[in-house]
Design a protein around this motif. Structure first.
Motif, PDB file in Angstrom:
ATOM      1  N   GLY A  64       0.801  -1.213   0.000  1.00 45.41           N
ATOM      2  CA  GLY A  64       0.000   0.000   0.000  1.00 45.41           C
ATOM      3  C   GLY A  64       0.836   1.267   0.000  1.00 45.41           C
ATOM      4  O   GLY A  64       2.071   1.236   0.105  1.00 45.41           O
ATOM      5  N   LEU A  65       0.129   2.380  -0.114  1.00 39.90           N
ATOM      6  CA  LEU A  65       0.780   3.684  -0.206  1.00 39.90           C
ATOM      7  C   LEU A  65       1.556   4.024   1.061  1.00 39.90           C
ATOM      8  O   LEU A  65       2.671   4.543   0.999  1.00 39.90           O
ATOM      9  N   ASP A  66       0.983   3.728   2.221  1.00 33.83           N
ATOM     10  CA  ASP A  66       1.636   4.073   3.485  1.00 33.83           C
ATOM     11  C   ASP A  66       2.976   3.360   3.635  1.00 33.83           C
ATOM     12  O   ASP A  66       3.976   3.967   4.023  1.00 33.83           O
ATOM     13  N   ALA A  67       3.018   2.075   3.316  1.00 29.74           N
ATOM     14  CA  ALA A  67       4.254   1.307   3.426  1.00 29.74           C
ATOM     15  C   ALA A  67       5.285   1.776   2.402  1.00 29.74           C
ATOM     16  O   ALA A  67       6.480   1.828   2.694  1.00 29.74           O
ATOM     17  N   PHE A  68       4.821   2.127   1.196  1.00 21.50           N
ATOM     18  CA  PHE A  68       5.748   2.605   0.171  1.00 21.50           C
ATOM     19  C   PHE A  68       6.385   3.917   0.603  1.00 21.50           C
ATOM     20  O   PHE A  68       7.607   4.093   0.503  1.00 21.50           O
ATOM     21  N   LEU A  69       5.588   4.859   1.078  1.00 24.33           N
ATOM     22  CA  LEU A  69       6.120   6.161   1.463  1.00 24.33           C
ATOM     23  C   LEU A  69       7.017   6.078   2.690  1.00 24.33           C
ATOM     24  O   LEU A  69       7.930   6.892   2.851  1.00 24.33           O
ATOM     25  N   ALA A  70       6.784   5.101   3.565  1.00 24.26           N
ATOM     26  CA  ALA A  70       7.640   4.944   4.747  1.00 24.26           C
ATOM     27  C   ALA A  70       9.065   4.605   4.342  1.00 24.26           C
ATOM     28  O   ALA A  70      10.022   5.060   4.971  1.00 24.26           O
TER      29      ALA A  70
END
Length: 99
Positions: A64-70
């Motif tokens: 997901g987006l949250d894991a990618f941006l982290a």
């Protein structure tokens, strides 16, 4: 609008179109950009971005987006992606402080 992926920074490359007679003329290699709406679980809302198809596969692979941006480096991200990343970090920090 620039031809640049908002998450990976992938952009236009230049090279040569080589004919059978080995003549070389300039050409452009364009990234495969798509307009997508990605869901952020932490923020509870959707985010519209213009990203490459390879970046879309990477976002799904990482969870997901949250894991990618982290994991993403701030230098490669666009201004909107950096803003979303900061919002997600603030919200996660606030949730851990409450617990």
């Amino acid at each position: 609008m620039s031809r640049r992926c908002e998450l990976t920074g992938k952009a236009v490359l230049t090279g040569h179109l080589v004919s059978h007679s080995n003549r070389k003329t300039k050409r452009r290699f364009l990234p495969n950009l798509v307009n997508v709406t990605l869901q952020s679980e932490t923020l509870g809302r959707s985010v519209r971005m213009r990203i490459s198809a390879a970046a879309l596969r990477t976002v799904e692979h990482r969870g997901g987006l949250d894991a990618f941006l982290a994991k993403a480096n701030d230098v490669e991200l666009s201004q909107t992606a950096r803003t979303v990343k900061r919002e997600i970090e603030k919200k996660q920090l606030a949730e851990t402080a409450e617990a």
